[in-house]
Design a protein around this motif. Structure first.
Motif, PDB file in Angstrom:
ATOM      1  N   ILE A   1      -4.148  -8.923  10.950  1.00  0.00           N
ATOM      2  CA  ILE A   1      -4.965  -8.256   9.930  1.00  0.00           C
ATOM      3  C   ILE A   1      -5.005  -6.750  10.175  1.00  0.00           C
ATOM      4  O   ILE A   1      -4.848  -5.942   9.257  1.00  0.00           O
ATOM      5  CB  ILE A   1      -6.395  -8.829   9.932  1.00  0.00           C
ATOM      6  N   LEU A   2      -5.212  -6.376  11.438  1.00  0.00           N
ATOM      7  CA  LEU A   2      -5.270  -4.957  11.793  1.00  0.00           C
ATOM      8  C   LEU A   2      -3.958  -4.253  11.480  1.00  0.00           C
ATOM      9  O   LEU A   2      -3.946  -3.155  10.899  1.00  0.00           O
ATOM     10  CB  LEU A   2      -5.557  -4.816  13.292  1.00  0.00           C
ATOM     11  N   THR A   3      -2.862  -4.865  11.871  1.00  0.00           N
ATOM     12  CA  THR A   3      -1.548  -4.243  11.683  1.00  0.00           C
ATOM     13  C   THR A   3      -1.258  -4.017  10.211  1.00  0.00           C
ATOM     14  O   THR A   3      -0.768  -2.951   9.807  1.00  0.00           O
ATOM     15  CB  THR A   3      -0.451  -5.123  12.312  1.00  0.00           C
ATOM     16  N   GLU A   4      -1.575  -5.019   9.379  1.00  0.00           N
ATOM     17  CA  GLU A   4      -1.325  -4.888   7.945  1.00  0.00           C
ATOM     18  C   GLU A   4      -2.194  -3.785   7.345  1.00  0.00           C
ATOM     19  O   GLU A   4      -1.730  -2.986   6.520  1.00  0.00           O
ATOM     20  CB  GLU A   4      -1.596  -6.219   7.243  1.00  0.00           C
ATOM     21  N   ALA A   5      -3.456  -3.732   7.763  1.00  0.00           N
ATOM     22  CA  ALA A   5      -4.365  -2.707   7.236  1.00  0.00           C
ATOM     23  C   ALA A   5      -3.905  -1.309   7.651  1.00  0.00           C
ATOM     24  O   ALA A   5      -3.908  -0.373   6.843  1.00  0.00           O
ATOM     25  CB  ALA A   5      -5.784  -2.969   7.720  1.00  0.00           C
ATOM     26  N   LEU A   6      -3.492  -1.167   8.905  1.00  0.00           N
ATOM     27  CA  LEU A   6      -3.033   0.131   9.386  1.00  0.00           C
ATOM     28  C   LEU A   6      -1.754   0.557   8.678  1.00  0.00           C
ATOM     29  O   LEU A   6      -1.578   1.742   8.352  1.00  0.00           O
ATOM     30  CB  LEU A   6      -2.803   0.080  10.898  1.00  0.00           C
ATOM     31  N   ASN A   7      -0.877  -0.400   8.431  1.00  0.00           N
ATOM     32  CA  ASN A   7       0.369  -0.083   7.716  1.00  0.00           C
ATOM     33  C   ASN A   7       0.073   0.423   6.310  1.00  0.00           C
ATOM     34  O   ASN A   7       0.712   1.356   5.819  1.00  0.00           O
ATOM     35  CB  ASN A   7       1.274  -1.313   7.653  1.00  0.00           C
ATOM     36  N   GLU A   8      -0.910  -0.201   5.654  1.00  0.00           N
ATOM     37  CA  GLU A   8      -1.269   0.216   4.289  1.00  0.00           C
ATOM     38  C   GLU A   8      -1.822   1.646   4.295  1.00  0.00           C
ATOM     39  O   GLU A   8      -1.458   2.468   3.455  1.00  0.00           O
ATOM     40  CB  GLU A   8      -2.311  -0.747   3.707  1.00  0.00           C
ATOM     41  N   ILE A   9      -2.721   1.927   5.238  1.00  0.00           N
ATOM     42  CA  ILE A   9      -3.313   3.268   5.314  1.00  0.00           C
ATOM     43  C   ILE A   9      -2.230   4.305   5.632  1.00  0.00           C
ATOM     44  O   ILE A   9      -2.149   5.365   4.998  1.00  0.00           O
ATOM     45  CB  ILE A   9      -4.423   3.317   6.384  1.00  0.00           C
ATOM     46  N   GLU A  10      -1.390   3.982   6.585  1.00  0.00           N
ATOM     47  CA  GLU A  10      -0.340   4.908   7.017  1.00  0.00           C
ATOM     48  C   GLU A  10       0.637   5.193   5.880  1.00  0.00           C
ATOM     49  O   GLU A  10       1.009   6.347   5.622  1.00  0.00           O
ATOM     50  CB  GLU A  10       0.399   4.316   8.215  1.00  0.00           C
ATOM     51  N   GLN A  11       1.049   4.149   5.162  1.00  0.00           N
ATOM     52  CA  GLN A  11       2.018   4.309   4.082  1.00  0.00           C
ATOM     53  C   GLN A  11       1.429   5.106   2.931  1.00  0.00           C
ATOM     54  O   GLN A  11       2.094   5.956   2.331  1.00  0.00           O
ATOM     55  CB  GLN A  11       2.485   2.932   3.583  1.00  0.00           C
ATOM     56  N   ALA A  12       0.140   4.847   2.625  1.00  0.00           N
ATOM     57  CA  ALA A  12      -0.512   5.540   1.517  1.00  0.00           C
ATOM     58  C   ALA A  12      -0.559   7.042   1.764  1.00  0.00           C
ATOM     59  O   ALA A  12      -0.284   7.837   0.865  1.00  0.00           O
ATOM     60  CB  ALA A  12      -1.922   4.983   1.316  1.00  0.00           C
ATOM     61  N   TYR A  13      -0.887   7.444   2.995  1.00  0.00           N
ATOM     62  CA  TYR A  13      -0.982   8.871   3.284  1.00  0.00           C
ATOM     63  C   TYR A  13       0.372   9.506   3.568  1.00  0.00           C
ATOM     64  O   TYR A  13       0.558  10.711   3.368  1.00  0.00           O
ATOM     65  CB  TYR A  13      -1.970   9.099   4.424  1.00  0.00           C
ATOM     66  N   LYS A  14       1.312   8.687   3.962  1.00  0.00           N
ATOM     67  CA  LYS A  14       2.667   9.192   4.159  1.00  0.00           C
ATOM     68  C   LYS A  14       3.292   9.542   2.816  1.00  0.00           C
ATOM     69  O   LYS A  14       4.010  10.545   2.679  1.00  0.00           O
ATOM     70  CB  LYS A  14       3.511   8.131   4.874  1.00  0.00           C
ATOM     71  N   ASP A  15       3.002   8.702   1.796  1.00  0.00           N
ATOM     72  CA  ASP A  15       3.557   8.918   0.451  1.00  0.00           C
ATOM     73  C   ASP A  15       2.641   9.756  -0.425  1.00  0.00           C
ATOM     74  O   ASP A  15       2.909   9.926  -1.617  1.00  0.00           O
ATOM     75  CB  ASP A  15       3.805   7.561  -0.235  1.00  0.00           C
ATOM     76  N   SER A  16       1.549  10.248   0.183  1.00  0.00           N
ATOM     77  CA  SER A  16       0.574  11.069  -0.555  1.00  0.00           C
ATOM     78  C   SER A  16       0.057  10.365  -1.807  1.00  0.00           C
ATOM     79  O   SER A  16      -0.139  10.967  -2.860  1.00  0.00           O
ATOM     80  CB  SER A  16       1.194  12.421  -0.951  1.00  0.00           C
ATOM     81  N   CYS A  17      -0.142   9.056  -1.695  1.00  0.00           N
ATOM     82  CA  CYS A  17      -0.685   8.308  -2.825  1.00  0.00           C
ATOM     83  C   CYS A  17      -2.034   7.719  -2.448  1.00  0.00           C
ATOM     84  O   CYS A  17      -2.367   7.581  -1.269  1.00  0.00           O
ATOM     85  CB  CYS A  17       0.269   7.205  -3.265  1.00  0.00           C
TER      86      CYS A  17
END
Length: 458
Positions: free
Chosen positions: A62-78
């Motif tokens: 659960i943690l890994t998936e949540a962190l991936n979502e946060i990281e990807q969102a800010y990486k793509d500036s979305c």
């Protein structure tokens, strides 16, 4: 796994609570409720001890998936559509893990082996990188540090793993954060991991900033209980009799500068100890330990000359001695000279010996230093020291330290010798006190001289 007493059903409480977390299709809100249920269950020692590894694997997923979502969102500036729920979920996962590893070595080891320490460190670095300061993020940040503190408690392998991942960069990130709770939790993790081996690394010239930031927390916020612990560690390090390299000496110089500035700024806090209600005041206790470390540092010839030249340190020591001496005369407290003990009692107050150590510091700073000898004269420090040289159970060995200080003040300094001689002649310095100090007045060619007395053998 057997169900806990008072609960029904064929499935264990932990397995039932974790079931939703295993499904990728489950909505974030439902996962959050599932993890919250786990958090509550893992408060119970029995359930912590019987938790299966699969529970922590689910939380890691659960943690890994949540962190991936946060990281990807800010990486793509979305924009992450449900950032709040995502942060709540991360915080709850760390809160759950924090509960699960509290006083449970089995779970600490399982979590470490699964890589949850690395995941926590990754999350902290991620949060620092995206620079969000909203409350939900701060809560998740705090919970991740609390988890690291709990997984490290009493577990050397976890301590080493955190140190390897976090020192020094992660500690610097957290110690300089604007949130006071994050700073406090970071200090907790740091000191849980420290041992004698890591202290040497902490005081490494290239990584000294971490230690200085911990002291800076004390100096600015006055709330850090960890400052006392760090001072104890520094004290043990500077007390070592082993020879130090020139690089290590430079480190001690920088530490000395900082400690002296802390002592100058906060020395009056020790006056809080005149009240029995404030006997454990953190700021006052740190002031006491600061003085101890400075005494130790000035007893080292390699550091003495540097400390003797520090602006304001000698003046602060004299002013503090004057303030504590006056406080002891104004009312009966720990700074009041007393000689009523039978020899069987023991005083455990933290300020016992404080005035003795002030006189020790003054004596050290005046050792073969004409400039500092003269400075004490100008600040009326000599009469003050003489007034503090009687036997005092609150300040063991104060008489011996006074003898030491007076000898350092009068060595090759005729003006200081004449001052004490004139004081004795006018009755301002008790001759019996001078005798106890091994000194006597001698008149030569209409000039009063102070000299040591050669004691007769018994």
């Amino acid at each position: 796994m057997a169900a806990a007493a008072g609960r029904s059903g064929s499935q264990s409480p932990l397995a039932a609570a974790a079931r939703l977390g295993r499904s990728v299709a489950v909505a974030p809100a439902a996962r959050l409720e599932s993890v919250r249920a786990l958090t509550d269950l893992l408060r119970e020692p029995q359930l912590r001890e019987t938790a299966e590894e699969s529970v922590f694997q689910d939380l890691l997923k659960i943690l890994t998936e949540a962190l991936n979502e946060i990281e990807q969102a800010y990486k793509d500036s979305c924009e992450l559509l449900d950032l709040d729920t995502c942060l709540l979920l991360v915080a709850e996962c760390f809160r759950c893990l924090r509960n699960a590893c509290a006083e449970c070595a089995k779970n600490q080891d399982v979590m470490r082996n699964l890589g949850l320490i690395t995941t926590s460190v990754r999350f902290i670095k991620l949060l620092d990188g995206i620079q969000i300061k909203e409350e939900l993020l701060l809560t998740a940040f705090r919970c991740s540090l609390q988890f690291l503190g709990n997984i490290a408690t009493g577990n050397r392998d976890s301590q080493n793993s955190i140190w390897k991942c976090a020192f020094p960069d992660l500690f610097l990130t957290c110690l300089t954060y604007s949130d006071e709770k994050i700073v406090a939790y970071c200090c907790m993790v740091l000191f849980t991991c420290l041992n004698s081996e890591k202290v040497r690394e902490l005081l490494d010239p290239e990584k000294l900033t971490v230690a200085l930031h911990v002291l800076k927390v004390y100096k600015e916020q006055l709330e850090s209980e960890w400052s006392v612990t760090l001072l104890e560690l520094i004290m043990s390090k500077v007390s070592e009799k082993n020879s130090v390299t020139s690089e290590e000496m430079n480190v001690f110089m920088r530490i000395a500068d900082f400690l002296a500035s802390c002592f100058r700024d906060k020395c009056e806090a020790v006056l809080k100890l005149t009240s029995a209600a404030d006997a454990e005041d953190e700021e006052a206790l740190v002031t006491v330990r600061l003085l101890d470390v400075l005494c130790e540092m000035t007893s080292n010839n390699g550091q003495l000359e540097h400390l003797q030249a520090l602006p304001g340190l000698l003046e602060t020591a004299i002013d503090t001695l004057r303030l504590t001496h006056l406080a002891g005369k104004q009312s009966v407290n720990i700074f009041t000279a007393t000689h009523a003990m039978t020899g069987q009692e023991e005083i455990s107050h933290p300020a016992v010996g404080f005035k003795s150590h002030l006189i020790c510091l003054i004596g050290n700073l005046c050792y073969k230093s004409k400039e500092n000898q003269d400075k004490v004269y100008e600040l009326d420090g000599i009469p003050l020291i003489l007034d503090n040289c009687s036997i005092d159970d609150n300040n063991p060995f104060v008489n011996q330290w006074a003898v030491y200080a007076i000898r350092n003040l009068t060595e090759q300094n005729e003006r200081n010798q004449e001052l004490i001689a004139r004081m004795e002649e006018k009755g301002l310095a008790n001759n019996s006190v001078l005798e106890r100090m091994g000194l006597e007045i001698e008149k030569q060619d209409d000039k009063l001289l102070l000299r040591s007395v050669r004691r007769k053998p018994l």
